[in-house]
Design a protein around this motif. Structure first.
Motif, PDB file in Angstrom:
ATOM      1  N   ALA A 130      32.649  57.939 -37.658  1.00  0.00           N
ATOM      2  CA  ALA A 130      32.327  56.510 -37.607  1.00  0.00           C
ATOM      3  C   ALA A 130      31.205  56.242 -36.618  1.00  0.00           C
ATOM      4  N   HIS A 131      31.136  57.046 -35.561  1.00  0.00           N
ATOM      5  CA  HIS A 131      30.082  56.859 -34.561  1.00  0.00           C
ATOM      6  C   HIS A 131      28.717  57.193 -35.141  1.00  0.00           C
ATOM      7  N   VAL A 132      28.661  58.136 -36.081  1.00  0.00           N
ATOM      8  CA  VAL A 132      27.401  58.527 -36.704  1.00  0.00           C
ATOM      9  C   VAL A 132      26.902  57.431 -37.637  1.00  0.00           C
ATOM     10  N   GLU A 133      27.799  56.687 -38.245  1.00  0.00           N
ATOM     11  CA  GLU A 133      27.411  55.662 -39.205  1.00  0.00           C
ATOM     12  C   GLU A 133      26.799  54.438 -38.532  1.00  0.00           C
TER      13      GLU A 133
ATOM     14  N   PRO B 240      23.446  50.137 -33.099  1.00  0.00           N
ATOM     15  CA  PRO B 240      24.547  49.439 -32.441  1.00  0.00           C
ATOM     16  C   PRO B 240      24.110  48.211 -31.651  1.00  0.00           C
ATOM     17  N   CYS B 241      22.878  48.176 -31.209  1.00  0.00           N
ATOM     18  CA  CYS B 241      22.393  47.026 -30.428  1.00  0.00           C
ATOM     19  C   CYS B 241      21.728  45.968 -31.296  1.00  0.00           C
ATOM     20  N   GLY B 242      21.615  46.198 -32.592  1.00  0.00           N
ATOM     21  CA  GLY B 242      21.017  45.215 -33.488  1.00  0.00           C
ATOM     22  C   GLY B 242      19.532  45.033 -33.277  1.00  0.00           C
TER      23      GLY B 242
END
Length: 173
Positions: free
Chosen positions: A46-49, A53-55
């Motif tokens: 899930a971390h790879v997907e 993350p900061c948009g």
């Protein structure tokens, strides 16, 4: 007396009946939650997907309806519209994949070199200059205060004393 801003409300749950097994009269052990992904020893998929993350690239979420739209008065054939949407999405996806396959690694290396250069310049050039200025400023400040006290303060005091004898009277004529 303690002010209200220092008081903390604590909810106490006295409802422990659910935690006991009726047959054994022993408290059940609740499984602990898994550790956060950054502390986990196994990498999670899930971390790879999550690749943004900061948009940072929210503005690049473009869909077919954001680019092409037909008003109510003008419609093409339904199949043409559907196939146009499929062609748009697949072309956008595959051209992006081909361009990233060709450009991603060299541009990543270039960006890495650029940020390494900026970090090196900041660490070895900018911060030492700033520290030298911070070190020398007290000496410069004391020198400036001496110049002000020797030359400017007596001049301003003399002008103030000369002008202190001037009175302005306002009268109505």
């Amino acid at each position: 007396m303690m002010r209200d801003e220092y008081l903390v409300e604590c909810n106490i749950d006295d409802d422990d009946e659910d935690d006991y097994d009726e047959d054994y009269d022993v408290k059940k052990i609740q499984p602990s939650p898994p550790p956060p992904p950054q502390f986990s020893s196994t990498p999670s998929l899930a971390h790879v997907e999550i690749r943004d993350p900061c948009g940072v690239n929210k503005h690049l979420k473009v869909e077919f309806s954001d680019v092409l739209a037909e008003p109510e008065s003008t419609h093409s054939y339904d199949r043409v519209w559907v196939y146009s949407g499929i062609a748009f999405e697949s072309t956008r996806l595959w051209v992006y994949r081909c361009l990233t396959a060709l450009c991603a690694v060299p541009l990543s290396c270039l960006c890495g070199c650029l940020f390494a250069l900026l970090a090196c310049m900041h660490i070895w050039c900018v911060m030492p200059c700033i520290q030298v200025c911070h070190t020398c400023l007290p000496c410069v400040r004391s020198l400036w205060m001496s110049v002000v006290n020797i030359f400017i303060t007596p001049f301003c005091t003399s002008v103030a004393r000369c002008c202190s004898g001037i009175y302005v009277m306002v009268s109505k004529e």
